[in-house]
Design an enzyme around this catalytic site. Structure first.
Site, short mmCIF file in Angstrom:
data_model
loop_
_atom_site.label_atom_id
_atom_site.label_comp_id
_atom_site.label_asym_id
_atom_site.label_seq_id
_atom_site.Cartn_x
_atom_site.Cartn_y
_atom_site.Cartn_z
N ASP A 115 -11.34 2.57 4.21
CA ASP A 115 -11.43 1.12 4.05
C ASP A 115 -13.04 1.02 3.88
O ASP A 115 -13.44 -0.04 3.75
CB ASP A 115 -11.05 0.55 5.52
CG ASP A 115 -9.85 -0.35 5.35
OD1 ASP A 115 -9.59 -0.79 4.05
OD2 ASP A 115 -9.12 -0.49 6.12
N GLN A 174 -4.64 -1.54 9.88
CA GLN A 174 -4.74 -2.90 9.27
C GLN A 174 -5.26 -3.94 10.18
O GLN A 174 -4.90 -3.93 11.48
CB GLN A 174 -3.07 -3.08 8.79
CG GLN A 174 -3.03 -4.59 8.14
CD GLN A 174 -3.47 -4.44 6.54
OE1 GLN A 174 -3.41 -3.49 6.20
NE2 GLN A 174 -3.79 -5.73 6.12
N LYS A 217 0.96 -1.26 0.07
CA LYS A 217 0.00 -0.07 0.10
C LYS A 217 0.87 1.12 -0.22
O LYS A 217 0.52 2.19 -0.84
CB LYS A 217 -0.95 -0.10 1.06
CG LYS A 217 -1.95 -1.16 1.07
CD LYS A 217 -2.88 -1.44 2.41
CE LYS A 217 -3.69 -2.32 2.35
NZ LYS A 217 -4.39 -2.80 3.66
N1 GUN Z 1 -6.72 -7.00 6.53
C1 GUN Z 1 -7.19 -7.68 5.30
N2 GUN Z 1 -7.75 -6.97 4.39
C2 GUN Z 1 -7.98 -5.64 4.83
C3 GUN Z 1 -8.45 -4.37 4.42
O1 GUN Z 1 -9.04 -4.40 3.21
N3 GUN Z 1 -8.30 -3.55 5.13
C4 GUN Z 1 -7.79 -3.45 6.51
N4 GUN Z 1 -7.58 -2.34 7.05
N5 GUN Z 1 -7.18 -4.59 6.90
C5 GUN Z 1 -7.27 -5.73 6.28
#
Ligand code: GUN
Length: 290
Positions: free
Chosen positions: A119, A96, A52
């Protein structure tokens, strides 16, 4: 032969489009910033967060990456989020998941300013999605929708069967595709572990979206001819023929299902690459929502 839906290619196209948007924002003196919080050192989460961060740098936006030891307290996590909520230079916030057990995930997600919740996990944004209001759509569902649009797969009046009811994929993709709007307007069924005969539902799908995390659960006998298959599963299984001893498979038995499908996403290279692209799309959208 099925059309192979190439998420890697589409994500690369979107990356270029986003980079161009960033240049336009820069002429207005705006540089979006994504703040990323990683708690602990789960290797998979570290890779996701690093990717990311890299995507942000590649397209010319700022990324603030903070990693904290798993022993951090819930209050300390809330304090970091609060600081970012109040920082006008931070456009989007991502914590995350999963978080360590001693931290209440819901409490943390609720603490994120919904306007910075790129998100789309905050209940306010979830509610807005259900109500058909402008919102941040969670990144994986948004990526699926974008793939369906770019491959011109018509959904109006079609039966979309979603296997899996997670808050991250199953529920939001169902809520998105059922909306009365262009590129949606589908008849949607959500299946889950309580379905006595999963195949009964999946066999009727015009579009099948599998997001359960069970390796190769969906077999050829479970789909009808001409189905469009979107496979969200990423499962690592043992394979002694590989040097690593493992390989990635989806929730769909690709080799046997692909010959029956009109279009299908591979694993890897299907839905996966779209997710980060959509996160950054949401981050740029946060500028316009302001
Ligand atoms: N963990 C696995 N997929 C995601 C996601 O799309 N966003 C976040 N914040 N954590 C994750």
């Amino acid at each position: 032969m099925a059309i192979i839906i190439d998420g890697k290619k589409v994500a690369a196209e979107i990356k270029n489009e986003l980079a161009a948007e960033v240049q336009v924002l820069k002429t207005r003196g705006i540089v979006p910033k994504l703040a990323l919080l990683l708690v602990g050192s789960d290797p998979a989460s570290e890779v996701y967060v690093r990717n990311k961060h890299k995507f942000c740098i590649d397209i010319g936006i700022e990324s603030l990456q903070v990693q904290k030891d798993a022993s951090i307290t819930e209050d300390e996590v809330l304090a970091i989020v609060n600081e970012w909520n109040n920082d006008p230079t931070v456009s989007g916030i991502l914590v995350q998941l999963p978080l360590p057990k001693h931290i209440n995930e819901t409490k943390v997600l609720l603490s994120i300013n919904p306007m910075k919740d790129v998100d789309g996990f905050h209940p306010e944004n979830v509610g807005r999605l259900v109500a058909g209001l402008p919102t941040y759509v969670p990144c994986t569902p948004l990526g699926i929708w974008e793939l369906l649009k770019r491959y011109e797969i018509d959904l109006s009046g079609k039966h979309v069967v979603v296997v899996g009811r997670s808050n991250i994929v199953g529920k939001p993709i169902a809520n998105l595709l059922v909306q009365k709007q262009p590129n949606a307007n589908a008849i949607v069924t959500i299946c889950h572990t309580a379905a006595p005969d999963l195949s009964h539902y999946t066999k009727d799908a015009d579009v099948l979206i599998a997001a359960v995390g069970v390796p190769e659960l969906i077999k050829a006998k479970d789909v009808k001819d001409g189905v469009v298959v979107i496979d969200v599963g990423v499962n690592r299984i043992n394979d002694s023929s590989k040097e690593s001893g493992t390989r990635l498979v989806g929730d769909v038995a690709y080799e046997e299902v692909a010959p029956k499908a009109s279009a299908i996403t591979p694993v890897p290279g299907g839905v996966g690459p779209m997710t980060i692209a959509m996160l950054i799309k949401n981050t740029l959208q946060s500028i316009n929502r302001k």
